[in-house]
Design a protein around this motif. Structure first.
Motif, short mmCIF file in Angstrom:
data_model
loop_
_atom_site.label_atom_id
_atom_site.label_comp_id
_atom_site.label_asym_id
_atom_site.label_seq_id
_atom_site.Cartn_x
_atom_site.Cartn_y
_atom_site.Cartn_z
N ILE A 222 54.87 66.18 29.18
CA ILE A 222 54.40 64.96 28.51
C ILE A 222 53.62 64.08 29.48
CG2 ILE A 222 55.13 62.81 27.39
CD1 ILE A 222 57.54 64.39 26.28
N ILE A 223 54.15 63.93 30.71
CA ILE A 223 53.48 63.10 31.72
C ILE A 223 52.13 63.70 32.09
CG2 ILE A 223 53.62 62.21 34.07
CD1 ILE A 223 56.67 62.16 33.71
N SER A 224 52.06 65.02 32.21
CA SER A 224 50.80 65.68 32.55
C SER A 224 49.76 65.48 31.46
CB SER A 224 51.03 67.19 32.77
OG SER A 224 51.97 67.42 33.77
N ILE A 225 50.18 65.55 30.22
CA ILE A 225 49.25 65.35 29.11
C ILE A 225 48.69 63.93 29.12
CG2 ILE A 225 49.10 65.25 26.58
CD1 ILE A 225 51.15 67.50 26.48
N SER A 226 49.50 62.97 29.60
CA SER A 226 49.02 61.58 29.64
C SER A 226 47.82 61.39 30.56
CB SER A 226 50.16 60.65 30.09
OG SER A 226 50.46 60.84 31.46
N TRP A 227 47.64 62.30 31.53
CA TRP A 227 46.48 62.18 32.42
C TRP A 227 45.19 62.64 31.75
CZ3 TRP A 227 49.81 65.29 36.38
CH2 TRP A 227 50.84 64.47 36.85
N SER A 228 45.31 63.27 30.60
CA SER A 228 44.11 63.73 29.90
C SER A 228 43.24 62.57 29.41
CB SER A 228 44.51 64.61 28.71
OG SER A 228 45.22 63.85 27.73
N LEU A 272 63.39 60.23 37.27
CA LEU A 272 62.24 60.97 36.75
C LEU A 272 61.71 60.31 35.48
CD1 LEU A 272 63.30 64.72 37.18
CD2 LEU A 272 61.77 63.38 38.63
N ILE A 273 62.64 59.87 34.62
CA ILE A 273 62.23 59.20 33.39
C ILE A 273 61.50 57.90 33.72
CG2 ILE A 273 63.06 58.13 31.26
CD1 ILE A 273 65.44 60.02 31.39
N SER A 279 54.08 55.94 35.12
CA SER A 279 52.82 56.68 35.14
C SER A 279 51.97 56.35 33.92
CB SER A 279 53.09 58.18 35.22
OG SER A 279 51.89 58.92 35.16
N ILE A 280 52.59 56.38 32.77
CA ILE A 280 51.84 56.09 31.53
C ILE A 280 51.45 54.62 31.47
CG2 ILE A 280 51.98 56.09 29.02
CD1 ILE A 280 53.87 58.48 29.22
N PHE A 281 52.35 53.73 31.88
CA PHE A 281 52.07 52.29 31.84
C PHE A 281 50.91 51.93 32.77
CE2 PHE A 281 52.90 48.02 33.61
CZ PHE A 281 52.75 47.27 32.45
N ILE A 282 50.93 52.48 34.00
CA ILE A 282 49.86 52.18 34.96
C ILE A 282 48.52 52.73 34.49
CG2 ILE A 282 49.04 52.61 37.31
CD1 ILE A 282 51.96 52.56 38.21
N SER A 283 48.54 53.92 33.87
CA SER A 283 47.29 54.48 33.35
C SER A 283 46.71 53.60 32.25
CB SER A 283 47.52 55.90 32.83
OG SER A 283 48.39 55.89 31.71
N ILE A 284 47.56 53.00 31.43
CA ILE A 284 47.08 52.08 30.39
C ILE A 284 46.43 50.85 31.03
CG2 ILE A 284 47.80 50.52 28.53
CD1 ILE A 284 49.96 52.56 27.80
N LEU A 285 47.07 50.30 32.06
CA LEU A 285 46.51 49.13 32.75
C LEU A 285 45.16 49.45 33.39
CD1 LEU A 285 49.60 47.53 34.57
CD2 LEU A 285 48.44 46.72 32.51
N CYS A 315 48.14 63.60 42.20
CA CYS A 315 48.55 63.59 43.61
C CYS A 315 49.59 62.50 43.87
CB CYS A 315 47.33 63.38 44.51
SG CYS A 315 46.17 64.76 44.51
N GLY A 316 49.37 61.32 43.28
CA GLY A 316 50.33 60.22 43.44
C GLY A 316 51.66 60.55 42.82
N PHE A 317 51.64 61.18 41.64
CA PHE A 317 52.88 61.57 40.97
C PHE A 317 53.65 62.59 41.81
CE2 PHE A 317 55.20 64.31 37.98
CZ PHE A 317 55.98 63.37 37.33
N LEU A 318 52.93 63.56 42.40
CA LEU A 318 53.56 64.56 43.25
C LEU A 318 54.16 63.91 44.50
CD1 LEU A 318 54.17 67.53 43.90
CD2 LEU A 318 51.89 67.67 44.96
N LEU A 319 53.42 62.99 45.11
CA LEU A 319 53.89 62.31 46.32
C LEU A 319 55.13 61.48 46.04
CD1 LEU A 319 53.49 61.57 49.29
CD2 LEU A 319 51.97 59.71 48.54
N ILE A 320 55.14 60.76 44.93
CA ILE A 320 56.29 59.93 44.58
C ILE A 320 57.53 60.79 44.35
CG2 ILE A 320 57.25 58.41 42.80
CD1 ILE A 320 54.46 57.22 42.49
#
Length: 330
Positions: A222-228, A272-273, A279-285, A315-320
């Motif tokens: 789900i998180i990966s799809i949000s980067w689309s 993780l949740i 991740s989704i909230f920051i992408s919206i901002l 990359c940021g998600f992987l690092l975190i």
């Protein structure tokens, strides 16, 4: 070995040499694991053997004598000495289903009981579902310190109980040993009194396959799809996609909440949740701010910003997650 009698009971408080007792515990099943109260229920057999010279029968062809349940209770403390065995880490009272007392002609005594009880020990679920727990049994004689009674470890191996554990647990190590425990409240001269303690530790790890496929993998998907959304040119479509995915994560969290332990502290899987929400909230901002700034300034290209986010977010998600793994497992 000397003994003293008082009020019809036999005591070993004045023994020159402590009574040596060999305990054996066979665990039939561990169940009812409560993560919040840190308790678990054990069903098993407890056997203790020792030598008592007063039970030696000098007659030839003498057979062993067996007493059971109520008859055994009547003999204990009146005719036959049996110490009060106590499981130290039991919550409440242990239930003795059946008991047996065997007196052999050579003076050896065997006490046997079938029991079940709720035990407790310190548990740490912060690494859930990659956590490992230790289910322990601690046995002492209630009235006799190590000057009067000591436990001796038997040479018998602990019988594996993998088949009788809950399906989500796998035993990887079993240990039994004898230790000493000090009690200051029993002291009469300021020095703590030491009691012999028999310990059994069963180390088990949680099987993670279920959690990987039913929780962690769908969440990462789900998180990966949000980067689309960084590939979608239209603002309204970007926002609609991200808000839909945010609601999906909320619904997913609500649906899977029954498999998560109810604990007063955060666990690895809960973090993780949280990262997924962020991740989704920051992408919206970033989407909103990117379109807003690009509309006001011709120097900043929203297309370039989205292009950077295509690589920065994974990359940021992987690092975190690496940092989080170090914090929880380092």
């Amino acid at each position: 070995m000397s003994a003293k009698k008082q009020d019809g009971e036999t005591h070993y408080g004045d023994s020159i040499q402590p009574v040596k007792i060999t305990p054996k515990i066979q665990i039939n099943k561990i169940y009812g694991i409560n993560t919040l109260n840190e308790t678990y229920t054990i069903d098993g057999y407890f056997v203790a053997s020792w030598f008592d010279e007063r039970n030696i029968v000098k007659k030839k062809n003498s057979n062993k004598i067996i007493y059971e349940n109520q008859v055994a209770d009547e003999k204990i403390g009146k005719e036959i000495w049996v110490p009060a065995f106590e499981f130290i880490n039991v919550v409440g009272k242990r239930n003795t289903v059946n008991k047996q007392l065997i007196i052999r002609p050579d003076g050896n005594v065997t006490y046997n009981e079938r029991f079940n009880a709720v035990f407790t020990t310190s548990m740490d679920f912060k690494k859930f579902p990659f956590d490992r727990q230790c289910f322990s049994i601690q046995l002492e004689a209630f009235s006799y310190d190590d000057k009067s009674l000591v436990f001796e470890r038997s040479n018998d191996a602990i019988i594996s109980i993998n088949k009788e554990m809950p399906e989500e647990w796998l035993i990887y190590n079993e240990r039994k040993y004898v230790s000493k425990k000090e009690y200051s409240h029993l002291s009469t001269d300021g020095r703590p009194v030491e009691f012999s303690r028999y310990n059994i530790e069963i180390n088990a790890k949680r099987k993670i396959r279920y959690y990987l496929w039913q929780f962690i993998f769908p969440l990462f998907l789900i998180i990966s799809i949000s980067w689309s959304v960084f590939w979608i040119p239209d603002l309204s479509d970007q926002l609609a996609t991200n808000f839909t995915l945010m609601l999906t994560v909320v619904a997913f969290n609500f649906h899977t909440s029954n498999i998560l332990p109810n604990l007063p502290y955060s666990t690895f899987i809960e973090s993780l949740i949280t990262i997924g929400y962020l991740s989704i909230f920051i992408s919206i901002l970033i989407i909103i701010l990117g379109h807003s700034i690009a509309a006001k300034s011709k120097k900043i290209s929203n297309q370039k910003l989205m292009g950077y986010c295509k690589y920065l977010f994974p990359c940021g998600f992987l690092l975190i997650n690496i940092i989080q793994a170090v914090i929880f497992f380092g």
